[in-house]
Write a protein that holds these residues in place. Structure first.
Motif, PDB file in Angstrom:
ATOM      1  N   GLU A   1      -0.723  -5.021  11.528  1.00 43.35           N
ATOM      2  CA  GLU A   1       0.618  -4.887  12.101  1.00 43.35           C
ATOM      3  C   GLU A   1       1.616  -5.791  11.368  1.00 43.35           C
ATOM      4  O   GLU A   1       2.733  -5.374  11.072  1.00 43.35           O
ATOM      5  CB  GLU A   1       0.592  -5.205  13.592  1.00 43.35           C
ATOM      6  CG  GLU A   1      -0.111  -4.132  14.401  1.00 43.35           C
ATOM      7  CD  GLU A   1      -0.063  -4.384  15.893  1.00 43.35           C
ATOM      8  OE1 GLU A   1       0.891  -5.026  16.371  1.00 43.35           O
ATOM      9  OE2 GLU A   1      -0.988  -3.922  16.576  1.00 43.35           O
TER      10      GLU A   1
ATOM     11  N   ASP B   1       2.152  -4.341   7.894  1.00 39.51           N
ATOM     12  CA  ASP B   1       3.001  -3.163   7.987  1.00 39.51           C
ATOM     13  C   ASP B   1       4.468  -3.574   8.129  1.00 39.51           C
ATOM     14  O   ASP B   1       5.344  -3.017   7.461  1.00 39.51           O
ATOM     15  CB  ASP B   1       2.574  -2.288   9.165  1.00 39.51           C
ATOM     16  CG  ASP B   1       3.287  -0.956   9.171  1.00 39.51           C
ATOM     17  OD1 ASP B   1       3.088  -0.173   8.214  1.00 39.51           O
ATOM     18  OD2 ASP B   1       4.064  -0.703  10.115  1.00 39.51           O
ATOM     19  N   ALA B   2       4.747  -4.566   8.957  1.00 33.44           N
ATOM     20  CA  ALA B   2       6.121  -5.059   9.121  1.00 33.44           C
ATOM     21  C   ALA B   2       6.643  -5.618   7.796  1.00 33.44           C
ATOM     22  O   ALA B   2       7.811  -5.422   7.442  1.00 33.44           O
ATOM     23  CB  ALA B   2       6.184  -6.115  10.222  1.00 33.44           C
ATOM     24  N   TYR B   3       5.785  -6.294   7.056  1.00 33.60           N
ATOM     25  CA  TYR B   3       6.135  -6.825   5.732  1.00 33.60           C
ATOM     26  C   TYR B   3       6.516  -5.687   4.790  1.00 33.60           C
ATOM     27  O   TYR B   3       7.543  -5.743   4.105  1.00 33.60           O
ATOM     28  CB  TYR B   3       4.940  -7.616   5.200  1.00 33.60           C
ATOM     29  CG  TYR B   3       4.973  -7.950   3.734  1.00 33.60           C
ATOM     30  CD1 TYR B   3       5.776  -8.980   3.259  1.00 33.60           C
ATOM     31  CD2 TYR B   3       4.187  -7.244   2.827  1.00 33.60           C
ATOM     32  CE1 TYR B   3       5.801  -9.296   1.903  1.00 33.60           C
ATOM     33  CE2 TYR B   3       4.193  -7.564   1.481  1.00 33.60           C
ATOM     34  CZ  TYR B   3       5.003  -8.585   1.025  1.00 33.60           C
ATOM     35  OH  TYR B   3       5.027  -8.899  -0.307  1.00 33.60           O
ATOM     36  N   ARG B   4       5.713  -4.642   4.764  1.00 35.02           N
ATOM     37  CA  ARG B   4       5.979  -3.498   3.889  1.00 35.02           C
ATOM     38  C   ARG B   4       7.260  -2.780   4.283  1.00 35.02           C
ATOM     39  O   ARG B   4       8.041  -2.371   3.422  1.00 35.02           O
ATOM     40  CB  ARG B   4       4.801  -2.530   3.904  1.00 35.02           C
ATOM     41  CG  ARG B   4       3.533  -3.087   3.247  1.00 35.02           C
ATOM     42  CD  ARG B   4       2.410  -2.060   3.232  1.00 35.02           C
ATOM     43  NE  ARG B   4       2.789  -0.928   2.388  1.00 35.02           N
ATOM     44  CZ  ARG B   4       3.145   0.273   2.850  1.00 35.02           C
ATOM     45  NH1 ARG B   4       3.159   0.528   4.132  1.00 35.02           N
ATOM     46  NH2 ARG B   4       3.469   1.240   2.004  1.00 35.02           N
ATOM     47  N   VAL B   5       7.488  -2.626   5.576  1.00 35.29           N
ATOM     48  CA  VAL B   5       8.712  -1.984   6.053  1.00 35.29           C
ATOM     49  C   VAL B   5       9.936  -2.809   5.641  1.00 35.29           C
ATOM     50  O   VAL B   5      10.963  -2.264   5.251  1.00 35.29           O
ATOM     51  CB  VAL B   5       8.657  -1.755   7.580  1.00 35.29           C
ATOM     52  CG1 VAL B   5      10.010  -1.353   8.142  1.00 35.29           C
ATOM     53  CG2 VAL B   5       7.597  -0.697   7.914  1.00 35.29           C
TER      54      VAL B   5
ATOM     55  N   TYR C   1      10.251  -4.359   2.984  1.00 34.11           N
ATOM     56  CA  TYR C   1      10.478  -4.015   1.583  1.00 34.11           C
ATOM     57  C   TYR C   1      10.657  -2.511   1.381  1.00 34.11           C
ATOM     58  O   TYR C   1      10.344  -1.969   0.335  1.00 34.11           O
ATOM     59  CB  TYR C   1       9.361  -4.569   0.697  1.00 34.11           C
ATOM     60  CG  TYR C   1       9.542  -6.046   0.438  1.00 34.11           C
ATOM     61  CD1 TYR C   1      10.535  -6.492  -0.415  1.00 34.11           C
ATOM     62  CD2 TYR C   1       8.755  -6.987   1.089  1.00 34.11           C
ATOM     63  CE1 TYR C   1      10.736  -7.850  -0.642  1.00 34.11           C
ATOM     64  CE2 TYR C   1       8.945  -8.347   0.873  1.00 34.11           C
ATOM     65  CZ  TYR C   1       9.944  -8.765   0.005  1.00 34.11           C
ATOM     66  OH  TYR C   1      10.141 -10.110  -0.207  1.00 34.11           O
ATOM     67  N   LYS C   2      11.161  -1.850   2.424  1.00 31.94           N
ATOM     68  CA  LYS C   2      11.596  -0.450   2.383  1.00 31.94           C
ATOM     69  C   LYS C   2      10.477   0.556   2.117  1.00 31.94           C
ATOM     70  O   LYS C   2      10.690   1.600   1.483  1.00 31.94           O
ATOM     71  CB  LYS C   2      12.732  -0.294   1.367  1.00 31.94           C
ATOM     72  CG  LYS C   2      13.948  -1.140   1.723  1.00 31.94           C
ATOM     73  CD  LYS C   2      14.962  -1.153   0.602  1.00 31.94           C
ATOM     74  CE  LYS C   2      16.160  -2.006   0.890  1.00 31.94           C
ATOM     75  NZ  LYS C   2      15.955  -3.404   1.089  1.00 31.94           N
ATOM     76  N   GLN C   3       9.290   0.263   2.609  1.00 29.26           N
ATOM     77  CA  GLN C   3       8.175   1.202   2.530  1.00 29.26           C
ATOM     78  C   GLN C   3       8.008   1.871   3.888  1.00 29.26           C
ATOM     79  O   GLN C   3       8.403   1.340   4.916  1.00 29.26           O
ATOM     80  CB  GLN C   3       6.880   0.475   2.139  1.00 29.26           C
ATOM     81  CG  GLN C   3       6.947  -0.232   0.802  1.00 29.26           C
ATOM     82  CD  GLN C   3       7.205   0.717  -0.343  1.00 29.26           C
ATOM     83  OE1 GLN C   3       6.535   1.729  -0.497  1.00 29.26           O
ATOM     84  NE2 GLN C   3       8.208   0.398  -1.158  1.00 29.26           N
ATOM     85  N   GLU C   4       7.398   3.042   3.884  1.00 30.93           N
ATOM     86  CA  GLU C   4       7.136   3.752   5.134  1.00 30.93           C
ATOM     87  C   GLU C   4       6.055   3.030   5.929  1.00 30.93           C
ATOM     88  O   GLU C   4       5.092   2.514   5.357  1.00 30.93           O
ATOM     89  CB  GLU C   4       6.661   5.185   4.849  1.00 30.93           C
ATOM     90  CG  GLU C   4       7.719   6.066   4.225  1.00 30.93           C
ATOM     91  CD  GLU C   4       8.835   6.403   5.197  1.00 30.93           C
ATOM     92  OE1 GLU C   4       8.562   6.634   6.392  1.00 30.93           O
ATOM     93  OE2 GLU C   4      10.009   6.428   4.749  1.00 30.93           O
ATOM     94  N   SER C   5       6.204   3.001   7.233  1.00 27.25           N
ATOM     95  CA  SER C   5       5.199   2.381   8.101  1.00 27.25           C
ATOM     96  C   SER C   5       3.883   3.149   8.005  1.00 27.25           C
ATOM     97  O   SER C   5       3.866   4.381   7.995  1.00 27.25           O
ATOM     98  CB  SER C   5       5.700   2.388   9.551  1.00 27.25           C
ATOM     99  OG  SER C   5       4.722   1.851  10.405  1.00 27.25           O
ATOM    100  N   ASP C   6       2.781   2.420   7.910  1.00 29.03           N
ATOM    101  CA  ASP C   6       1.444   3.011   7.848  1.00 29.03           C
ATOM    102  C   ASP C   6       0.439   1.937   8.252  1.00 29.03           C
ATOM    103  O   ASP C   6      -0.199   1.310   7.402  1.00 29.03           O
ATOM    104  CB  ASP C   6       1.162   3.536   6.433  1.00 29.03           C
ATOM    105  CG  ASP C   6      -0.199   4.209   6.316  1.00 29.03           C
ATOM    106  OD1 ASP C   6      -0.964   4.269   7.321  1.00 29.03           O
ATOM    107  OD2 ASP C   6      -0.523   4.670   5.205  1.00 29.03           O
TER     108      ASP C   6
END
Length: 147
Positions: free
Chosen positions: A16, A19-23, A25-30
């Motif tokens: 979780e 995922d928040a870190y990736r989001v 950086y403008k990535q889709e949640s997964d």
């Protein structure tokens, strides 16, 4: 708050956060993909992850990947990911995580830790010098994407 090496019981909470870190950086949640990615890196010994924990809840993490410096003939650690949940920022978790990353370099006999961040990352660009990282102004950073 304590910082420790992540273990296999952490992957649900860690996914979780990742995922928040990736989001961020403008990535889709997964979240499921994040969990699988983190488990694979850990199982294969391809990364080291430390987590910041407060009252049984993970609030941040740092992930490091091993590299090597040919000129120094030593290992280097790439600090690729550092994230603290928005609700827990300003409490010192990032400094504790950075301290653990630096300690990993020391105990593993590495030459040091390297990282990159966006020029617009105001918080990171204040944090890294505050924990004794030096800005490299002598080298250019290049990349090539397959896509």
């Amino acid at each position: 708050m304590k910082v420790r090496k992540a273990n296999f019981t952490d992957f649900d909470q860690l996914a979780e956060l990742f995922d928040a870190y990736r989001v961020f950086y403008k990535q889709e949640s997964d979240i499921e993909g994040a969990k699988q990615f983190l488990q694979e890196r850990t199982e294969r010994g391809e990364s080291v992850i430390y987590v910041a924990e407060e009252e049984g809840h993970l609030i941040g993490f740092v992930q490091l990947y091993p590299l090597f410096s040919s000129t120094r003939m030593k290992r280097l650690w790439l600090l690729n990911d550092l994230f603290v949940a928005t609700s827990h920022r300003g409490k010192g978790a990032s400094k504790l995580l950075m301290g653990e990353a630096k300690n990993l370099a020391k105990v593993s006999g590495a030459a040091g830790v390297i990282l990159e961040t966006e020029k617009t990352n105001t918080v990171g660009n204040q944090l890294y010098p505050a924990v004794d990282f030096k800005l490299d102004t002598e080298h250019n950073f290049y990349y090539w994407d397959v896509e």
